[in-house]
Design a protein around this motif. Structure first.
Motif, PDB file in Angstrom:
ATOM      1  N   UNK A   1      -8.911  12.956  -6.523  1.00  0.00           N
ATOM      2  CA  UNK A   1      -8.091  12.104  -6.799  1.00  0.00           C
ATOM      3  C   UNK A   1      -6.615  12.405  -7.041  1.00  0.00           C
ATOM      4  N   UNK A   2      -5.567  11.714  -6.471  1.00  0.00           N
ATOM      5  CA  UNK A   2      -4.230  12.116  -6.393  1.00  0.00           C
ATOM      6  C   UNK A   2      -3.773  11.929  -7.829  1.00  0.00           C
ATOM      7  N   UNK A   3      -3.477  12.785  -8.697  1.00  0.00           N
ATOM      8  CA  UNK A   3      -3.238  12.564 -10.132  1.00  0.00           C
ATOM      9  C   UNK A   3      -1.742  12.214 -10.376  1.00  0.00           C
ATOM     10  N   UNK A   4      -1.137  11.593  -9.435  1.00  0.00           N
ATOM     11  CA  UNK A   4       0.401  11.150  -9.471  1.00  0.00           C
ATOM     12  C   UNK A   4       0.575   9.635 -10.249  1.00  0.00           C
ATOM     13  N   UNK A   5      -0.773   9.265 -10.495  1.00  0.00           N
ATOM     14  CA  UNK A   5      -0.733   7.913 -10.979  1.00  0.00           C
ATOM     15  C   UNK A   5      -0.102   7.825 -12.458  1.00  0.00           C
ATOM     16  N   UNK A   6       0.789   6.679 -12.497  1.00  0.00           N
ATOM     17  CA  UNK A   6       1.507   6.537 -13.902  1.00  0.00           C
ATOM     18  C   UNK A   6       0.557   5.619 -14.617  1.00  0.00           C
ATOM     19  N   UNK A   7       0.876   4.300 -14.561  1.00  0.00           N
ATOM     20  CA  UNK A   7       0.226   3.318 -15.058  1.00  0.00           C
ATOM     21  C   UNK A   7      -0.909   3.217 -14.293  1.00  0.00           C
ATOM     22  N   UNK A   8      -2.367   2.803 -14.798  1.00  0.00           N
ATOM     23  CA  UNK A   8      -3.459   2.408 -14.025  1.00  0.00           C
ATOM     24  C   UNK A   8      -3.174   1.344 -13.227  1.00  0.00           C
ATOM     25  N   UNK A   9      -4.000   1.185 -12.069  1.00  0.00           N
ATOM     26  CA  UNK A   9      -3.958  -0.030 -11.297  1.00  0.00           C
ATOM     27  C   UNK A   9      -4.638  -1.014 -11.818  1.00  0.00           C
ATOM     28  N   UNK A  10      -5.845  -0.943 -12.403  1.00  0.00           N
ATOM     29  CA  UNK A  10      -6.527  -1.890 -13.093  1.00  0.00           C
ATOM     30  C   UNK A  10      -6.927  -1.540 -14.461  1.00  0.00           C
ATOM     31  N   UNK A  11      -6.962  -2.314 -15.416  1.00  0.00           N
ATOM     32  CA  UNK A  11      -7.847  -1.862 -16.633  1.00  0.00           C
ATOM     33  C   UNK A  11      -8.773  -2.924 -17.102  1.00  0.00           C
ATOM     34  N   UNK A  12      -9.859  -2.854 -17.353  1.00  0.00           N
ATOM     35  CA  UNK A  12     -10.669  -3.989 -17.572  1.00  0.00           C
ATOM     36  C   UNK A  12     -11.166  -3.189 -18.985  1.00  0.00           C
ATOM     37  N   UNK A  66      -8.093  -8.280 -18.871  1.00  0.00           N
ATOM     38  CA  UNK A  66      -7.804  -7.644 -17.605  1.00  0.00           C
ATOM     39  C   UNK A  66      -6.213  -7.366 -17.255  1.00  0.00           C
ATOM     40  N   UNK A  67      -6.275  -6.176 -16.908  1.00  0.00           N
ATOM     41  CA  UNK A  67      -4.841  -5.816 -16.566  1.00  0.00           C
ATOM     42  C   UNK A  67      -4.579  -5.188 -15.207  1.00  0.00           C
ATOM     43  N   UNK A  68      -3.825  -5.906 -14.628  1.00  0.00           N
ATOM     44  CA  UNK A  68      -3.762  -5.185 -13.077  1.00  0.00           C
ATOM     45  C   UNK A  68      -2.246  -4.869 -12.838  1.00  0.00           C
ATOM     46  N   UNK A  69      -1.967  -3.607 -12.261  1.00  0.00           N
ATOM     47  CA  UNK A  69      -0.652  -2.987 -12.095  1.00  0.00           C
ATOM     48  C   UNK A  69       0.421  -3.443 -13.336  1.00  0.00           C
ATOM     49  N   UNK A  70      -0.289  -3.263 -14.528  1.00  0.00           N
ATOM     50  CA  UNK A  70       0.702  -3.638 -15.898  1.00  0.00           C
ATOM     51  C   UNK A  70       0.717  -4.672 -16.505  1.00  0.00           C
ATOM     52  N   UNK A  71       0.273  -5.960 -15.474  1.00  0.00           N
ATOM     53  CA  UNK A  71       0.401  -7.227 -16.018  1.00  0.00           C
ATOM     54  C   UNK A  71      -0.974  -7.667 -16.526  1.00  0.00           C
ATOM     55  N   UNK A  72      -1.002  -8.046 -17.921  1.00  0.00           N
ATOM     56  CA  UNK A  72      -2.109  -8.297 -18.408  1.00  0.00           C
ATOM     57  C   UNK A  72      -2.370  -9.637 -18.881  1.00  0.00           C
ATOM     58  N   UNK A  89      -1.652 -12.171  -6.019  1.00  0.00           N
ATOM     59  CA  UNK A  89      -0.820 -11.412  -5.048  1.00  0.00           C
ATOM     60  C   UNK A  89      -1.069 -10.002  -5.110  1.00  0.00           C
ATOM     61  N   UNK A  90      -1.219  -9.302  -6.125  1.00  0.00           N
ATOM     62  CA  UNK A  90      -1.438  -7.959  -6.061  1.00  0.00           C
ATOM     63  C   UNK A  90      -2.854  -7.506  -5.847  1.00  0.00           C
ATOM     64  N   UNK A  91      -3.554  -8.489  -5.748  1.00  0.00           N
ATOM     65  CA  UNK A  91      -5.243  -8.198  -5.566  1.00  0.00           C
ATOM     66  C   UNK A  91      -5.902  -8.629  -4.471  1.00  0.00           C
ATOM     67  N   UNK A  92      -6.265  -8.002  -3.201  1.00  0.00           N
ATOM     68  CA  UNK A  92      -6.903  -8.602  -2.252  1.00  0.00           C
ATOM     69  C   UNK A  92      -8.436  -8.569  -2.276  1.00  0.00           C
TER      70      UNK A  92
END
Lengths: 254, 212
Positions: A1-12, A66-72, A89-92
């Motif tokens: 896994x590339x560890x560059x991630x800042x905020x997570x993409x998805x938080x449940x 539910x948080x997706x790219x920083x929006x909860x 829009x941010x989730x396919x």
């Protein structure tokens, strides 16, 4: 896994969902980093599809965040239209049954949502669609109707349709379960490429080999809860719970 | 020959009444079908009551109510106007149920996919679901149109000079007995057969493009 991630993409965060008296997802928390590929496996009825559908609010969790790219959002407390639109829009999403629009050509299937959701012109949308159809190996099918495509081709069109909206996260709900094994392979090939390009993916699947090869992390669910979670090696080779061991031996030793 | 001419004079009137009533019904049926599928329970209930009342009253009673009731006291209505309104209202009841069936026949996955793609409810209905529902409904709508064509004879009861009205007149004035009615029967067959053929051909082609 590339560890560059800042905020997570998805938080449940402690997602709970029940239908009537039946608890389908029981206080499940899960974090997906950007660029990470998470495979969710488990027996039927374990709540894995429901959990996936809670991410893009096709199912509204009764409680939890539910948080997706920083929006909860907190689905249990109601979701504002603007938040829902931004999240979608941010989730396919790719479905088991493809769900292409049967009355439109392949090209229109991919272009229509771009026009309606992103406001692209017909020409812009078609250009983007053709580029994506090329990418999934279906440029030649642009002007045919879905009914004239194989299941594997339809699913690849569905992937192109979702990608056309430039999502940051892709959800896959048993994308190969309705397909012949051979046709499933062409879909998995596209998904592999997508993963290699750094797309954040959450995949509910029975394809153990795909999970082993492509996923950064495997989550095993049963009875609405997460049993195991870890790298594919850890989870698939040496599961720590008896329930997970039973399920894995059923799918791996097949 | 005289008889044939007399009966043919009624054809434009029959066609006008049928087409206009169908068009009126097709439009009025939309809000009714929407009400039937609404998430608001009282609205769903209201839609159901309206449809049942509309379909439960015999057509000829509707025509009398509209022509002699509404048409005499409130606004002046020509017989043909009353006929179109009456059959239009009845058509709305039947077509609403046909629309509703068509809408429920569209796979739930279509709503989900559109929703997951971020498309709004109206957009999804107009662009994705309605076109498919239309395809599913088409045979039922054509069947209804054919029966409406025949049932439009009922407007002769309020004096609209359509095919049956002309045939009856002709039978009385010429003493030709049953002949005018045989002619009328043949004309009805000639009018409805093409509609049935057209519908079968279209149906086969459209049906291939509906999700199930």
């Amino acid at each position: 896994m590339s560890a560059v991630a800042q905020e997570p993409a998805v938080v449940l965060d402690r997602i709970h969902k029940q239908f009537g008296d039946l608890v389908v997802v029981r206080d499940v928390s899960l974090t997906v980093a950007r660029g990470e590929v998470v495979a969710i496996i488990g027996p039927s009825g374990s709540g894995k599809s429901t959990l996936l559908r809670c991410i893009n609010l096709l199912e509204r969790a009764d409680s939890g965040r539910v948080e997706v790219v920083g929006r909860a959002v907190e689905p249990g407390a109601g979701v504002a239209g603007r938040d829902l639109a931004a999240l979608r829009r941010s989730v396919g999403m790719v479905f088991q049954s493809f769900n292409l629009f049967p009355h439109m050509t392949v090209l229109r299937n991919v272009s229509l949502p771009q026009e309606r959701v992103l406001g692209r012109s017909r020409a812009e949308a078609d250009a983007r669609s053709r580029q994506l159809l090329e990418r999934v190996g279906l440029a030649a099918k642009a002007d045919t109707y879905p009914s004239r495509c194989s299941g594997g081709q339809q699913q690849r069109v569905a992937i192109a349709r979702a990608l056309a909206l430039d999502p940051e996260v892709m959800l896959f709900d048993e994308p190969t379960s309705a397909l012949d094994p051979e046709l499933g392979l062409e879909v998995l090939a596209v998904m592999r490429e997508l993963a290699a390009d750094g797309m954040t993916m959450v995949v509910v699947t029975h394809e153990i080999h795909f999970a082993a090869d492509v996923a950064d992390r495997v989550v095993v669910m049963a009875d609405g809860a997460v049993l195991e979670e870890g790298t594919p090696e850890q989870v698939l080779r040496s599961p720590s719970t008896e329930r997970a061991r039973r399920f894995l031996s059923a799918v791996v030793d097949r | 020959m005289e008889v044939l001419e007399a009966v043919l004079l009624g054809v434009p009137v029959t066609l006008l009444v049928t087409v206009a009533a169908l068009a009126l019904g097709a439009v009025l049926a939309v809000p009714l079908a929407a009400a039937r599928r609404s998430r608001v329970v009282p609205l769903r209930w209201l839609g159901r009551v309206v449809i049942d009342v509309v379909r439960g009253i015999p057509p000829v009673v509707w025509l009398f109510l509209i022509f002699f009731g509404l048409g005499r006291d409130l606004i002046r209505l020509e017989p043909i106007e009353a006929g179109i309104i009456g059959l239009g209202v009845i058509s709305a009841g039947y077509l609403a149920e046909i629309y509703r069936g068509g809408l429920s026949a569209v796979h739930a996955g279509q709503w989900e996919a559109a929703s997951a793609l971020g498309m709004g409810g109206t957009d999804t209905l107009v662009r994705v679901v309605a076109p498919q529902a239309f395809r599913v409904s088409l045979p039922a709508v054509t069947t209804y149109a054919i029966s409406l064509l025949k049932d439009s004879t009922i407007v002769s009861a309020i004096g609209v000079s359509e095919i049956l009205f002309r045939a009856t007149q002709s039978a009385r004035s010429t003493g030709a007995g049953l002949t005018p009615f045989f002619v009328a029967a043949a004309v009805y067959i000639l009018l409805s057969a093409p509609l049935a053929w057209l519908s079968r051909g279209l149906d086969a082609r459209l049906r291939a493009r509906v999700a199930r």
